[in-house]
Design an enzyme around this catalytic site. Structure first.
Site, PDB file in Angstrom:
ATOM      1  N   HIS A 174     -10.767  -2.051   3.712  1.00 44.92           N
ATOM      2  CA  HIS A 174     -11.257  -0.676   3.531  1.00 44.92           C
ATOM      3  C   HIS A 174     -10.574   0.247   4.535  1.00 44.92           C
ATOM      4  O   HIS A 174     -10.067   1.310   4.178  1.00 44.92           O
ATOM      5  CB  HIS A 174     -12.771  -0.687   3.735  1.00 44.92           C
ATOM      6  N   GLU A 175     -10.548  -0.198   5.802  1.00 51.04           N
ATOM      7  CA  GLU A 175      -9.926   0.606   6.858  1.00 51.04           C
ATOM      8  C   GLU A 175      -8.415   0.715   6.666  1.00 51.04           C
ATOM      9  O   GLU A 175      -7.825   1.775   6.878  1.00 51.04           O
ATOM     10  CB  GLU A 175     -10.211  -0.023   8.229  1.00 51.04           C
ATOM     11  N   HIS A 203      -7.583   3.342   4.171  1.00 52.44           N
ATOM     12  CA  HIS A 203      -7.619   4.671   4.786  1.00 52.44           C
ATOM     13  C   HIS A 203      -6.339   4.921   5.581  1.00 52.44           C
ATOM     14  O   HIS A 203      -5.714   5.969   5.481  1.00 52.44           O
ATOM     15  CB  HIS A 203      -8.804   4.769   5.757  1.00 52.44           C
TER      16      HIS A 203
END
Length: 456
Positions: free
Chosen positions: A153-154, A157
């Site tokens: 997820h990070e 980003h």
């Protein structure tokens, strides 16, 4: 305007992953009941597959979602103090174990993550006692898969931010989840929305991989893998769905903020709208928890209350911080660093204190390397100080980041000043142009003009 993206801003994700101990206990326990049926009545694959909650769309699917909703909290830290321009570690703190780097971005695992892993292993193992020791292995595998889900997820980003020309400092995973530190310069509404949406989309992709794997395993003798695939599937569906709720501090709130910013041309309106929506989301989450007895006929247990106590205040603080930043942005629209700055005077370190005290504003001195990184600690002088002592006797060193090269964007410069003074209110921020000091802003001066600024 890149200043519009400062604030709650540049830690692109703060995941309260500690809450996943609840889903590990409940969501996987839901699948244990499915696993028990498989173990006790291991018939033809077709019969077992009819029990697949995704294919059936029945009650087990709802139970799984309801359990996982107690799990992951995504997006931004509740306090701007934690989410500033670079999200630098506090003095004396360690970023943790370096797992490696991706595209030059370092990835760190905080040692506190092992506490979360231990909780998940113990809780899951005890609820999968039908599997014996394999239940604890499932718990460990789920803890690792959760870590990978948060990191991916990070990473999503971070990679989208890098693609859009933003500087990414680091990715961190800890007991409370993860965050990505991103430099605010060069932001726009479109970039904000793309970076925010990237994380949930990564989780949807992981769920898309887990679903066919789970479907293939249903009815097989690989019950532990079936349970694990189910847990990974629903954990990632939750990570995506919950993060896309349209309010701060979640990813969906960032998308709303960007949309309002684009429509109105005013970022402060985007922060304000997304902040109020974040409060509505918080109330909705609270209502969902409190309505559990009416919806299911079951009373709230200790785990439910624990997640409620952790989740709701965090969401509320995040929404409130967004509102505070919206107000801050509105208040600094017509301000510049020069309007707030006090005068700076550079003296030789050997100058007597008497000479320094004759100057108003902030007194600086040059260090042994020729850099203007020393300032006179006036509060340390006291009433009985010997004013014939050399200035060097009362000098303190400024952190490198407190020498702030001004961008010319008044709002961005002041927001950076606020972030630095929030982290260390005892040291002034010196504005420079082409490396030369032109003024100083202290915490007292900022409070005099703005009162309590976000993060103070």
């Amino acid at each position: 305007d890149p200043a519009n993206e400062f604030g709650l801003g540049e830690a692109e994700q703060v995941v309260i992953a500690a809450q996943v101990a609840g889903p590990a206990r409940e969501a996987l326990a839901t699948v244990v009941r499915f696993g028990e049926a498989v173990l006790l009545d291991h018939r033809a694959h077709g019969t077992v597959k009819q029990q697949d909650p995704l294919a059936e769309g029945g009650s087990e699917c709802g139970a799984g979602v309801g359990a996982v909703v107690r799990g992951h909290l995504g997006q931004y830290a509740a306090s701007p103090r934690l989410t500033g321009m670079t999200l630098t570690a506090r003095k004396g703190s360690s970023p943790g174990l370096r797992l490696g780097s991706l595209a030059g971005i370092p990835i760190y695992l905080g040692t506190s993550w092992f506490i979360l892993a231990a909780v998940i292993v113990l809780v899951t193992g005890s609820n999968l006692s039908i599997l014996g020791g394999q239940g604890y292995a499932v718990g460990l595998a789920f803890a690792i898969s959760l870590l990978l889900s948060v990191l991916l997820h990070e990473i999503a980003h971070a990679l989208v931010a890098r693609w859009r020309g933003l500087e990414v400092q680091a990715i961190h995973a800890t007991l409370m989840g993860g965050h990505t530190a991103i430099e605010p310069s060069g932001r726009s509404p479109g970039t904000t929305a793309l970076v925010a949406a990237a994380g949930p989309l990564a989780n949807l992709a992981l769920a898309g991989i887990a679903y066919p794997l789970h479907t293939a395993l249903v009815g097989s003798s690989q019950v532990p893998l079936t349970i694990l695939a189910w847990g990974v599937l629903w954990a990632n569906l939750f990570l995506a769905g919950f993060n896309l709720l349209p309010g701060m501090p979640l990813d969906g709130g960032r998308v709303v903020m960007a949309a309002v910013w684009r429509l109105t041309g005013e970022a402060h309106q985007g922060w304000t709208v997304a902040g109020w929506l974040g409060r509505l989301v918080t109330v909705g989450v609270l209502a969902w928890f409190l309505s559990t007895p009416l919806r299911t006929g079951a009373s709230l247990d200790t785990w439910d209350i624990a997640w409620l106590v952790l989740l709701v205040p965090t969401l509320w603080r995040g929404a409130s911080a967004a509102l505070a930043w919206g107000g801050w942005l509105r208040s600094v629209e017509s301000r510049t660093f020069d309007q707030l700055a006090e005068r700076v005077t550079v003296l030789a370190a050997q100058s007597p204190l008497r000479e320094a005290m004759a100057h108003q504003g902030v007194v600086l001195a040059v260090d042994a390397h020729g850099r203007t990184t020393l300032f006179l600690d006036s509060p340390g002088l006291g009433g009985g100080a010997d004013l014939e002592l050399p200035l060097s006797a009362r000098l303190a060193r400024l952190p490198d980041e407190n020498l702030l090269e001004l961008t010319g964007d008044g709002a961005l410069d002041l927001l950076r000043v606020a972030q630095l003074l929030s982290a260390d209110p005892g040291r002034p921020v010196i504005g420079t142009r082409q490396g030369q000091p032109v003024g100083a802003v202290t915490a007292g001066r900022l409070a005099e003009v703005f009162g309590n600024w976000p993060g103070n």
